[in-house]
Design a protein around this motif. Structure first.
Motif, PDB file in Angstrom:
ATOM      1  N   GLN A   1     -13.727  43.431  36.387  1.00  0.00           N
ATOM      2  CA  GLN A   1     -12.731  42.726  37.218  1.00  0.00           C
ATOM      3  C   GLN A   1     -12.809  43.182  38.673  1.00  0.00           C
ATOM      4  N   PHE A   2     -13.280  44.418  38.899  1.00  0.00           N
ATOM      5  CA  PHE A   2     -13.320  44.955  40.270  1.00  0.00           C
ATOM      6  C   PHE A   2     -14.449  44.280  41.061  1.00  0.00           C
ATOM      7  N   GLU A   3     -15.615  44.186  40.426  1.00  0.00           N
ATOM      8  CA  GLU A   3     -16.714  43.454  41.080  1.00  0.00           C
ATOM      9  C   GLU A   3     -16.297  41.993  41.283  1.00  0.00           C
ATOM     10  N   GLN A   4     -15.626  41.424  40.266  1.00  0.00           N
ATOM     11  CA  GLN A   4     -15.238  40.008  40.365  1.00  0.00           C
ATOM     12  C   GLN A   4     -14.298  39.775  41.548  1.00  0.00           C
ATOM     13  N   HIS A   5     -13.365  40.709  41.751  1.00  0.00           N
ATOM     14  CA  HIS A   5     -12.434  40.557  42.866  1.00  0.00           C
ATOM     15  C   HIS A   5     -13.208  40.564  44.191  1.00  0.00           C
ATOM     16  N   LEU A   6     -14.155  41.478  44.310  1.00  0.00           N
ATOM     17  CA  LEU A   6     -14.923  41.556  45.556  1.00  0.00           C
ATOM     18  C   LEU A   6     -15.771  40.296  45.737  1.00  0.00           C
ATOM     19  N   ARG A   7     -16.371  39.827  44.646  1.00  0.00           N
ATOM     20  CA  ARG A   7     -17.173  38.593  44.733  1.00  0.00           C
ATOM     21  C   ARG A   7     -16.272  37.442  45.194  1.00  0.00           C
ATOM     22  N   ALA A   8     -15.058  37.393  44.647  1.00  0.00           N
ATOM     23  CA  ALA A   8     -14.132  36.294  44.975  1.00  0.00           C
ATOM     24  C   ALA A   8     -13.760  36.302  46.453  1.00  0.00           C
ATOM     25  N   ILE A   9     -13.416  37.480  46.983  1.00  0.00           N
ATOM     26  CA  ILE A   9     -12.950  37.505  48.385  1.00  0.00           C
ATOM     27  C   ILE A   9     -14.114  37.446  49.375  1.00  0.00           C
ATOM     28  N   LEU A  10     -15.316  37.786  48.915  1.00  0.00           N
ATOM     29  CA  LEU A  10     -16.490  37.687  49.788  1.00  0.00           C
ATOM     30  C   LEU A  10     -17.082  36.278  49.783  1.00  0.00           C
ATOM     31  N   GLY A  11     -16.582  35.419  48.889  1.00  0.00           N
ATOM     32  CA  GLY A  11     -17.116  34.058  48.794  1.00  0.00           C
ATOM     33  C   GLY A  11     -18.446  34.005  48.070  1.00  0.00           C
TER      34      GLY A  11
ATOM     35  N   ALA B   1     -17.332  48.441  45.170  1.00  0.00           N
ATOM     36  CA  ALA B   1     -17.872  48.151  46.512  1.00  0.00           C
ATOM     37  C   ALA B   1     -19.099  49.021  46.801  1.00  0.00           C
ATOM     38  N   ASN B   2     -19.066  50.268  46.326  1.00  0.00           N
ATOM     39  CA  ASN B   2     -20.204  51.166  46.551  1.00  0.00           C
ATOM     40  C   ASN B   2     -21.484  50.620  45.911  1.00  0.00           C
ATOM     41  N   GLN B   3     -21.315  49.813  44.856  1.00  0.00           N
ATOM     42  CA  GLN B   3     -22.478  49.201  44.192  1.00  0.00           C
ATOM     43  C   GLN B   3     -22.919  47.913  44.880  1.00  0.00           C
ATOM     44  N   MET B   4     -22.156  47.490  45.890  1.00  0.00           N
ATOM     45  CA  MET B   4     -22.462  46.203  46.545  1.00  0.00           C
ATOM     46  C   MET B   4     -22.722  46.423  48.036  1.00  0.00           C
ATOM     47  N   SER B   5     -23.509  47.447  48.342  1.00  0.00           N
ATOM     48  CA  SER B   5     -23.677  47.851  49.748  1.00  0.00           C
ATOM     49  C   SER B   5     -24.339  46.761  50.596  1.00  0.00           C
ATOM     50  N   GLU B   6     -24.990  45.833  49.929  1.00  0.00           N
ATOM     51  CA  GLU B   6     -25.577  44.708  50.648  1.00  0.00           C
ATOM     52  C   GLU B   6     -24.473  43.883  51.334  1.00  0.00           C
ATOM     53  N   TYR B   7     -23.303  43.838  50.697  1.00  0.00           N
ATOM     54  CA  TYR B   7     -22.212  43.003  51.196  1.00  0.00           C
ATOM     55  C   TYR B   7     -21.071  43.798  51.824  1.00  0.00           C
ATOM     56  N   ILE B   8     -20.882  45.052  51.355  1.00  0.00           N
ATOM     57  CA  ILE B   8     -19.770  45.857  51.875  1.00  0.00           C
ATOM     58  C   ILE B   8     -20.326  47.186  52.364  1.00  0.00           C
TER      59      ILE B   8
ATOM     60  N   MET C   1     -24.660  40.154  57.178  1.00  0.00           N
ATOM     61  CA  MET C   1     -24.271  41.525  57.560  1.00  0.00           C
ATOM     62  C   MET C   1     -23.196  42.075  56.625  1.00  0.00           C
ATOM     63  N   ALA C   2     -23.383  43.312  56.225  1.00  0.00           N
ATOM     64  CA  ALA C   2     -22.391  43.921  55.321  1.00  0.00           C
ATOM     65  C   ALA C   2     -21.043  44.078  56.050  1.00  0.00           C
ATOM     66  N   LYS C   3     -19.966  43.893  55.329  1.00  0.00           N
ATOM     67  CA  LYS C   3     -18.625  43.886  55.927  1.00  0.00           C
ATOM     68  C   LYS C   3     -17.862  45.176  55.622  1.00  0.00           C
ATOM     69  N   ILE C   4     -16.866  45.448  56.477  1.00  0.00           N
ATOM     70  CA  ILE C   4     -15.961  46.571  56.219  1.00  0.00           C
ATOM     71  C   ILE C   4     -14.744  46.007  55.485  1.00  0.00           C
ATOM     72  N   LEU C   5     -14.456  46.597  54.331  1.00  0.00           N
ATOM     73  CA  LEU C   5     -13.343  46.107  53.510  1.00  0.00           C
ATOM     74  C   LEU C   5     -12.113  46.986  53.697  1.00  0.00           C
ATOM     75  N   GLY C   6     -11.001  46.397  54.058  1.00  0.00           N
ATOM     76  CA  GLY C   6      -9.735  47.126  54.157  1.00  0.00           C
ATOM     77  C   GLY C   6      -8.884  46.831  52.930  1.00  0.00           C
ATOM     78  N   VAL C   7      -8.341  47.872  52.317  1.00  0.00           N
ATOM     79  CA  VAL C   7      -7.521  47.678  51.114  1.00  0.00           C
ATOM     80  C   VAL C   7      -6.146  48.323  51.320  1.00  0.00           C
TER      81      VAL C   7
END
Ligand code: ATP
Ligand code: MG
Length: 380
Positions: free
Chosen positions: A285-295, A21-28, A1-7
């Motif tokens: 680096q932005f996609e990488q950060h999201l990949r890192a925190i999403l596991g 994050a907008n490019q990763m709607s499958e996850y966020i 399930m896609a998650k809600i990300l708080g920043v």
């Protein structure tokens, strides 16, 4: 399930995280940012916004309630509140790491304990202590405010003994530390990441040119020998092994005249010197950060094109609305942050000049950057 990300923070870093994050709607599914400025940059990319101070406890609690995972794009958030939230919420990088990094003295003690090379430093509790340390260290030294410093505003270089008292009193009793002044030959940085499964990766080391303590240009890759490159990247890797939590970290370093690497400081977040990755690298680096925190598995950090990034700063002699900035060129990629008002030295945007012909001629890229930089005007 896609998650809600708080920043926490919705400035330009929050903007580019939201775009990733907008490019990763499958996850966020969507992004919520906490930022005090109405219509902050991130909100312009579709992030919802809670308007409040970064340290506002109620607002952080509201953000945590509305989000599945929390991260931050500034290091001045309230690490104590985040620490309290840790049982209920997933926060990365960990509040413990944020707390260490927020205090330059604690950060340096942590690096020393972990045998990571840094400049010699001492805690400073009063003027007499500072004078004694200077007798021992010699001059010059850099007196630093321990917390909430940026763009070098919390630093005072002391070059002669008659400057000591003035330097000390200029900081109005804020907690201080002092460091030996490093006569470095280059400033470099490594953008490193670690995902929640412990996987670590580093981008190639880049070279940073500062003007008046503000990053002006990043040259990717840095013009250093393979020995220096490997040293910098392995120190970054080691640092990631000892820091807790997941995410992207910007690790600023000095290259000394005898090619030693010393860490200057670590930012527990995406970093200005990583903006080149938007065009230069397989994974930003932005996609990488999201990949890192999403596991998720970390993306490739391969540099596909040499690239030079240049910050667009508000000119010194101008305050107010500026005219729209455009760059019409195949090799230059402009990113404006949606800030309507220009103030002296405010980071309004950046552009990347990319080596689209793969000539690998860094000097040519820098020349192009300067041509473009000089052609930008803010007023009619
Ligand atoms: P930022 O500029 O990244 O916002 P900041 O205000 O927290 O960070 P630092 O990174 O500690 O400040 O220092 C700013 C600049 O001062 C560095 O990029 C470097 O050019 C210089 N500097 C910092 N520490 C030293 C040192 N020990 N010796 C020589 N120069 C230093
Ligand atoms: Mg710095």
């Amino acid at each position: 399930m896609a998650k809600i990300l708080g920043v926490i923070g919705g400035g330009q870093l929050g903007l580019m995280l939201t775009e990733a994050a907008n490019q990763m709607s499958e996850y966020i599914s969507h992004v919520i940012v906490l930022d005090p400025t109405p219509n902050c940059p991130a909100s312009k990319a579709g992030a919802k916004q809670i308007i409040a101070d970064f340290k506002d406890e109620d607002a952080i609690l509201e953000l945590a309630e509305k989000s599945d995972i929390i991260t931050y794009e500034i290091e001045s958030g309230n690490s104590d509140v985040l620490k309290k939230l840790e049982d209920k919420s997933v926060i990365n990088p960990s509040p413990e790491t944020l707390k260490i990094i927020q205090d330059k003295l604690e950060q340096k003690k942590f690096l020393l304990k972990n045998k990571i090379p840094i400049a010699e430093f001492m805690e400073v509790n009063n003027l007499d202590e500072l004078k004694k340390i200077i007798i021992n260290f010699g001059l010059p030294v850099l007196l630093k405010v321990r917390k909430d410093a940026y763009d070098g505003r919390g630093n005072y270089k002391i070059s002669s003994t008659d400057e000591i008292s003035k330097a000390y009193s200029s900081f109005n009793n804020k907690p201080l530390m002092v460091e030996k002044f490093i006569d470095f030959k280059m400033e470099v940085s490594v953008i490193a990441s670690r995902n929640t499964n412990g996987e670590i990766s580093t981008y190639p080391v880049v070279e940073n040119i500062h003007e008046e303590n503000i990053l002006r240009m990043t040259i990717a890759p840095a013009r250093v020998s393979d020995v220096v490159r490997n040293k910098a990247e392995s120190i970054a890797h080691k640092t990631m092994e000892v820091l807790k939590g997941a995410g992207v970290f910007g690790i600023e370093m000095f290259v000394t005249s005898d090619d030693e690497i010393l860490i200057n400081e670590i930012a527990p977040r995406v970093h200005n010197s990583g903006h080149h990755t938007l065009q230069s690298s397989k994974t930003s680096q932005f996609e990488q950060h999201l990949r890192a925190i999403l596991g998720l598995e970390l993306g490739s950090t391969e540099l596909t094109h040499h690239t030079v990034m240049c910050n667009i700063l508000g000119p010194d002699n101008f305050h107010g609305k500026y005219k729209p900035i455009t760059i019409d060129s195949d090799d230059a990629f402009l990113k404006m942050y949606g800030k309507e008002i220009s103030k002296p030295k405010r980071k309004l945007g950046h552009f990347n000049v990319v080596d689209i012909n793969n000539s690998k001629n860094t000097e040519k890229l820098i020349e192009r950057v300067n041509e473009i930089k000089n052609s930008i005007s803010f007023q009619n």
